[in-house]
Scaffold this active site. Structure first.
Site, PDB file in Angstrom:
ATOM      1  N   ALA A  97      33.357  43.051  -0.188  1.00 47.04           N
ATOM      2  CA  ALA A  97      32.140  42.733  -0.925  1.00 47.04           C
ATOM      3  C   ALA A  97      32.479  42.339  -2.351  1.00 47.04           C
ATOM      4  O   ALA A  97      33.324  42.946  -2.996  1.00 47.04           O
ATOM      5  CB  ALA A  97      31.219  43.945  -0.932  1.00 47.04           C
ATOM      6  N   ASN A 151      -4.179  -6.769  19.228  1.00 50.71           N
ATOM      7  CA  ASN A 151      -2.776  -7.170  19.278  1.00 50.71           C
ATOM      8  C   ASN A 151      -1.905  -6.257  18.419  1.00 50.71           C
ATOM      9  O   ASN A 151      -2.009  -6.275  17.199  1.00 50.71           O
ATOM     10  CB  ASN A 151      -2.679  -8.614  18.748  1.00 50.71           C
ATOM     11  CG  ASN A 151      -1.241  -9.049  18.532  1.00 50.71           C
ATOM     12  OD1 ASN A 151      -0.344  -8.629  19.250  1.00 50.71           O
ATOM     13  ND2 ASN A 151      -1.036  -9.913  17.533  1.00 50.71           N
ATOM     14  N   GLY A 174       4.007 -15.563   6.349  1.00 49.41           N
ATOM     15  CA  GLY A 174       3.398 -15.208   7.618  1.00 49.41           C
ATOM     16  C   GLY A 174       4.397 -14.905   8.709  1.00 49.41           C
ATOM     17  O   GLY A 174       5.578 -15.242   8.620  1.00 49.41           O
ATOM     18  N   ARG A 227       0.798  -1.234   0.000  1.00 48.13           N
ATOM     19  CA  ARG A 227       0.000   0.000   0.000  1.00 48.13           C
ATOM     20  C   ARG A 227       0.830   1.282   0.000  1.00 48.13           C
ATOM     21  O   ARG A 227       0.302   2.372  -0.135  1.00 48.13           O
ATOM     22  CB  ARG A 227      -0.973  -0.009   1.186  1.00 48.13           C
ATOM     23  CG  ARG A 227      -2.219  -0.830   0.904  1.00 48.13           C
ATOM     24  CD  ARG A 227      -3.101  -0.903   2.120  1.00 48.13           C
ATOM     25  NE  ARG A 227      -2.509  -1.745   3.152  1.00 48.13           N
ATOM     26  CZ  ARG A 227      -2.908  -1.759   4.418  1.00 48.13           C
ATOM     27  NH1 ARG A 227      -3.873  -0.941   4.810  1.00 48.13           N
ATOM     28  NH2 ARG A 227      -2.336  -2.560   5.300  1.00 48.13           N
TER      29      ARG A 227
HETATM   30  C1  UD1 Z   1      -0.172  -9.132  12.495  1.00 49.71           C
HETATM   31  C2  UD1 Z   1      -0.792 -10.012  13.572  1.00 49.71           C
HETATM   32  C3  UD1 Z   1      -2.045  -9.325  14.116  1.00 49.71           C
HETATM   33  C4  UD1 Z   1      -1.716  -7.942  14.627  1.00 49.71           C
HETATM   34  C5  UD1 Z   1      -1.017  -7.128  13.529  1.00 49.71           C
HETATM   35  C6  UD1 Z   1      -0.553  -5.825  14.071  1.00 49.71           C
HETATM   36  C7  UD1 Z   1      -0.254 -12.272  12.862  1.00 49.71           C
HETATM   37  C8  UD1 Z   1      -0.760 -13.517  12.296  1.00 49.71           C
HETATM   38  N1  UD1 Z   1      -1.107 -11.280  13.006  1.00 49.71           N
HETATM   39  O1  UD1 Z   1      -1.089  -8.961  11.442  1.00 49.71           O
HETATM   40  O2  UD1 Z   1      -2.596 -10.095  15.154  1.00 49.71           O
HETATM   41  O3  UD1 Z   1      -2.878  -7.285  15.045  1.00 49.71           O
HETATM   42  O4  UD1 Z   1       0.125  -7.849  13.032  1.00 49.71           O
HETATM   43  O5  UD1 Z   1      -0.053  -5.046  13.028  1.00 49.71           O
HETATM   44  O6  UD1 Z   1       0.914 -12.175  13.201  1.00 49.71           O
HETATM   45  N2  UD1 Z   1       6.231  -9.910   8.057  1.00 49.71           N
HETATM   46  C9  UD1 Z   1       7.332 -10.613   7.664  1.00 49.71           C
HETATM   47  N3  UD1 Z   1       7.172 -11.797   7.031  1.00 49.71           N
HETATM   48  C10 UD1 Z   1       5.959 -12.335   6.824  1.00 49.71           C
HETATM   49  C11 UD1 Z   1       4.823 -11.624   7.238  1.00 49.71           C
HETATM   50  C12 UD1 Z   1       4.983 -10.417   7.867  1.00 49.71           C
HETATM   51  O7  UD1 Z   1       8.463 -10.162   7.832  1.00 49.71           O
HETATM   52  O8  UD1 Z   1       5.905 -13.439   6.255  1.00 49.71           O
HETATM   53  C13 UD1 Z   1       6.404  -8.635   8.723  1.00 49.71           C
HETATM   54  C14 UD1 Z   1       5.846  -7.481   7.877  1.00 49.71           C
HETATM   55  O9  UD1 Z   1       6.870  -6.916   7.096  1.00 49.71           O
HETATM   56  C15 UD1 Z   1       5.328  -6.524   8.925  1.00 49.71           C
HETATM   57  C16 UD1 Z   1       4.977  -7.404  10.094  1.00 49.71           C
HETATM   58  O10 UD1 Z   1       5.646  -8.622   9.895  1.00 49.71           O
HETATM   59  O11 UD1 Z   1       6.315  -5.628   9.352  1.00 49.71           O
HETATM   60  C17 UD1 Z   1       3.486  -7.608  10.250  1.00 49.71           C
HETATM   61  O12 UD1 Z   1       2.986  -8.159   9.079  1.00 49.71           O
HETATM   62  P1  UD1 Z   1       1.538  -7.820   8.598  1.00 49.71           P
HETATM   63  O13 UD1 Z   1       1.233  -8.634   7.423  1.00 49.71           O
HETATM   64  O14 UD1 Z   1       1.341  -6.362   8.513  1.00 49.71           O
HETATM   65  O15 UD1 Z   1       0.707  -8.305   9.862  1.00 49.71           O
HETATM   66  P2  UD1 Z   1      -0.653  -9.043   9.878  1.00 49.71           P
HETATM   67  O16 UD1 Z   1      -0.421 -10.455   9.543  1.00 49.71           O
HETATM   68  O17 UD1 Z   1      -1.627  -8.272   9.130  1.00 49.71           O
END
Ligand code: UD1
Ligand code: CA
Length: 467
Positions: A384, A174, A81, A18
């Site tokens: 100057a 969270n 994830g 985004r």
């Molecule tokens: C996650 C949490 C959610 C929480 C939210 C807060 C999980 C399953 N969920 O959501 O409960 O409310 O964060 O923002 O954890 N990242 C990686 N590798 C990955 C996935 C993510 O490095 O494979 C990093 C992203 O770059 C980011 C952070 O982890 O900085 C969070 O990832 P994002 O996808 O935004 O979090 P959610 O899964 O939406």
């Protein structure tokens, strides 16, 4: 008894779709500093034995942005994830580690060291397997919800996409900051399954495992503003405004005055001494340092400038990668470029540009001058309109000027050239050769008159104009 060891895992592999950017999200600057550096900075005071940054998208750029911090990197090629990311950190960088592991995100820049410390202390005090920070106010949409049983004990975290309508109504959420014992966390990561709406390994599931294993989860609340994440440019701008207020406030608390705090733009790494007064519309960027008792009148742009005590920057000055010693007066309308190094009580005034030049104590260049690639001694006066002609179209050359020299107005110093101590350069001189100490340099230019010249000239011009 010695404290348990600590490791930190920063998740920063995500793309940040985004942001609509070709740059990885965590390298976007906030307060002049890449996002991920804010997180690493907050972690420094925890004294971790190991810090692991999980990188994926633009791994190299992210690694570069972490320069200077004692971090190792684990490469997560596919983002399966948050649980998957921590698994990779474990396998690639935490072999043999035994202690507590703090896990947080690289895109949550305002989190304070104090909140991390609170989480860690509560975690250790309760000897928990896993502990988390939670938010009880703020916007929960999109976030994992914290589910508790009838007695208020945390049971598990459910992602919004997997939640029932009732679970979604839960207001506690969270922010994604965890602390876990390695002897619980490392095996727990192997129990994660991707049987959820997003088909990902959810780190949040370890919370449920701990409860199922009979180990209650410790929670501590955190102000939602501290854990504001960044997903879009709009988020970034909002956090800039927040961080700016925090930064200005921090400096005020340390004894700095701001005439109009709302127009001061002070980046995160800037240092300012007490009793310094910052006027309206001042930008202090990069690693700029200001001493004590300085005065910046207004409309100033400073980047990586090192300014000693009692310096007065009058209005409309631009200073970059330069040094200014105690008591100097700069401006209005002066430009100090990289490599400008000004001594004590130097005056640089209206429309004077200085580049890669050393100017000795008490020397003045008050009007309309270009000083480039020069070394100037002490108590010298640059008249100057003086220009150092430092560039011959191919190479740059140096100009050396001694102590107590008087350079007359509108002189050109054609480099390479040396002007000795106590020399005088007459007004309007083009200096091409060395001037010995104590000598006068001048170009003979006859100063002639033509009596009565103006009247016939005007008459002729008038006739021409009227056809
Ligand atoms: C996650 C949490 C959610 C929480 C939210 C807060 C999980 C399953 N969920 O959501 O409960 O409310 O964060 O923002 O954890 N990242 C990686 N590798 C990955 C996935 C993510 O490095 O494979 C990093 C992203 O770059 C980011 C952070 O982890 O900085 C969070 O990832 P994002 O996808 O935004 O979090 P959610 O899964 O939406
Ligand atoms: Ca998210």
């Amino acid at each position: 008894m010695s404290e348990r060891k600590l490791a930190i895992v920063v998740l920063a592999a995500g793309k940040g779709t985004r942001m609509k950017s070709s740059h990885a999200k965590v390298v976007h600057p906030l307060g002049g500093r890449p996002l991920v550096r804010h997180v690493l900075e907050a972690c420094t005071s925890l004294g971790a034995k190991r810090t692991v940054v999980v990188v994926g998208h633009q791994a190299e750029t992210v690694e570069k942005a972490c320069n200077g911090y004692d971090a190792t990197f684990a490469l997560q090629e596919e983002q399966n994830g948050t649980g998957h990311a921590v698994r990779i950190a474990r396998d690639e960088a935490l072999g043999g580690f035994d202690g507590d592991v703090v896990i947080l995100y690289g895109d949550v820049p305002l989190l304070t060291a104090a909140s991390l410390r609170r989480l860690l202390d509560a975690h250790r005090a309760n000897a928990s397997a896993v502990s988390i920070l939670t938010c009880v106010s703020g916007d929960a949409s999109g976030m994992g919800r914290i589910l508790r049983d009838g007695r208020g004990a945390l049971t598990r975290i459910v992602e919004e996409k997997d939640a029932t309508e009732e679970e979604r109504a839960t207001t506690e959420w969270n922010p994604g900051i965890y602390c876990a014992r390695s002897d619980f966390l490392f095996p727990a990561l192997d129990r994660l399954e991707a049987n959820n709406a997003q088909g990902e390994l959810y780190l949040t599931d370890i919370v449920g495992f701990s409860v199922a294993d009979g180990m209650p989860v410790t929670t501590a609340t955190v102000d939602p503003h501290e854990v504001d994440g960044i997903n879009s440019r709009a988020d970034l701008a909002e956090l800039e405004a927040t961080l700016r207020r925090i930064t200005v406030r921090k400096h005020m608390d340390a004894g700095v005055s701001f005439i109009d705090p709302s127009t001061a733009w002070i980046e995160a790494d800037v240092e300012i001494g007490p009793d310094t007064v910052i006027g309206p519309m001042v930008q202090l960027r990069g690693r700029t340092k200001l001493g004590r008792d300085c005065q910046i009148d207004g409309n100033a742009f400073l980047i990586d400038a090192e300014i000693d005590d009692e310096v007065h920057l009058r209005s409309n000055v631009v200073l970059s990668e330069c040094r200014v010693a105690k008591g100097a007066i700069i401006g209005p309308f002066s430009h100090l470029r990289p490599g400008a190094d000004l001594g004590r009580d130097v005056h640089v005034g209206n429309f004077v540009e200085v580049k890669k030049s050393t100017i000795g104590d008490g020397t003045k260049a008050n009007h309309l001058a270009y000083i480039g690639d020069a070394t100037i001694g002490t108590e010298t006066n640059i008249g100057a309109g003086t220009i150092t002609c430092n560039y011959d179209g191919f190479l740059k050359h140096r100009t050396t000027i001694g102590d107590r020299v008087q350079i007359g107005s509108d002189s050109q110093l054609v480099a390479p050239v040396t002007i000795g101590d106590d020399a005088y350069v007459a007004t309007g001189t083009t200096v091409r050769h060395e001037v010995e100490p104590g000598a006068l340099a001048y170009n003979p230019k006859p100063d002639k008159r033509r009596a009565g010249w103006v009247k016939p000239f005007r008459e002729r011009k008038t006739r021409e104009k009227n056809g």
